[in-house]
Design an enzyme around this catalytic site. Sequence first.
Site, short mmCIF file in Angstrom:
data_model
loop_
_atom_site.label_atom_id
_atom_site.label_comp_id
_atom_site.label_asym_id
_atom_site.label_seq_id
_atom_site.Cartn_x
_atom_site.Cartn_y
_atom_site.Cartn_z
N ASP A 377 0.88 -1.21 0.00
CA ASP A 377 0.00 0.00 0.00
C ASP A 377 0.90 1.25 0.00
O ASP A 377 1.76 1.37 0.88
CB ASP A 377 -0.94 0.01 1.18
CG ASP A 377 -1.95 -1.14 1.12
OD1 ASP A 377 -2.55 -1.32 0.03
OD2 ASP A 377 -2.12 -1.82 2.13
N THR A 378 0.55 2.15 -0.79
CA THR A 378 1.48 3.22 -1.16
C THR A 378 0.71 4.43 -1.64
O THR A 378 -0.45 4.33 -2.01
CB THR A 378 2.40 2.69 -2.30
OG1 THR A 378 3.06 1.51 -1.86
CG2 THR A 378 3.42 3.70 -2.74
#
Length: 569
Positions: A377-378
């Site tokens: 997740d970014t």
Amino acid sequence: MHKTILTIALGAVAVLAAGASAADRITGQSFATRSEVYAPHAMAATSHPLATQIALDVMKAGGSAVDAAIAANAALGLMEPTGNGIGGDLFAIVWDPKTQRLHGYNGSGRSPKSLTLAEFQRRGLTDIPPHGPLPVTVPGAVDGWFALHGRFGRRSMAQNLAPAIRYARDGHPVHETIAYYWDRSVPRLSQWPGFSEQFTIDGRAPRTGETWKNPHLANTLQAIADGGRDAFYKGRIARTIGDYFAANDGFLSYGDMAAHTGEWVDPVSTNYRGYDLWELPPSGQGIAALQILNLLEPYDLKAFGFGSPEHVHLFVEAKKLAFADRARWYADPDFHPAPVAKLVSKDYARERGKLISMERALREVQPGTPGQLDEGDTIYLTTADADGMMVSLIQSNYRGMGSGMAPPGLGFILQDRGEQFVLKAGHPNSFEPGKRPFHTIIPAFVTKDGKPWLSYGVMGGAMQPQGHAQILLNLIDFGMNLQEAGDAPRIQHDGSTEPAGQATAMSDGGEVDLETGFPYGTVRALMRKGHSVRFADGPYGGYQAIMVNPHGGWIGASESRKDGQAAGY
């Protein structure tokens, strides 16, 4: 990803607010859920509308694209803690209009120097846990901010951090996708000290539209604004982090924080049909996108057509070959230098490309040999200012909201990037003290004839190099516009040999995930070639992009699968 969000977002059959599909838009861009954004002076594209507006406000006030990127990133750490924060790492590519060249920054942190492979073995672990103290590495984002600002900033860091500080104190409404992922993270992370106290409301995640405040983060950002980089790495914040881990079975220390340095690196490129795609070298996975494009260049994808069996099959096979090398060669170059020049060469692609069959899917793929080579997740954001500076920046806590470890009174969570190490001696990505783990987060940039053309990224773990390559195929081979290129249904291949964890080798060809919008005839043809095709919600990444408008100014696009916005002035 939340299934109702996917219903709104997916491909040619996406259901829009008015009940029409993207194919019904009068412009003829059958995959675009909305129009591109045009602006004459400056542009920002981020995964949160408020962060986009902050970036524009900074540039309107005379700040550079780098100032705007820092301000937006600080705000996203508050507003989208499900994907990033100052407890994580940062990578960036900057186009400098003065020198007419690209600059890359690797802002990743290293493993604790007091933690050893033997300690994991003593605990009977074969993989590094995804949460808790053991996967934590030094957070490099704040260092990255100050390094970028030192070269390219115009406004003070106090000015750049002020909007995030204000929103942290006064509050902001939580957006839909973020609220969904936050709710998923709370049950997993609430066991770790400091998380529930600082990242829940009475033990639950904030709901969509509910106001969220983080006064502890406001105080931390204010300390950084007042005291600079050393306030984070050598002051009270670093001591609080060291004391917290010492009290909670951890190894990250004040000394680890104080010793941290990121580094400027030279981006590497390959030319694809006249366009140069630039990526950062390992410890990240960016060059996998270059390898995929090199393998695809001999094929006339335009003639095959978007969504054809040939298009999907060739892409998946090229990805398998690139990811076999990714598992073998991509690691911290200070410990295991990769033969980057050979890996991204056309000659090497021609040799490896002989393994691709148009009729059958590869089930097993070995990496290239030394003889051939010689040697979850970014956030992603991009900004462009009136002087022509462009920033491609990606930042992450890795898996979800990170490790769950939230030191008291600081308002942020430390990353769990160390999960990417392998607990096997002799592997290029084997855990060692003071080493950077293999990194998934990668910014991208494209030039044409030596001039800037496109700053973009596609966040999302192993999807990132796959997404980078697919966006360029959509733009260059399939003639899509900037928004359509991001909204078109995506391909994700899963199951390649990985450089992390136990690094289990692919033996069954893996799985092909196809977003809604690919013809069923393509699905059947892929199955005949031996592909295992499945349906999956949500693993297709998140896209933001800014393109140079040939008529002057900028073109922007934002990911329809997330909460973001592209806007300019």
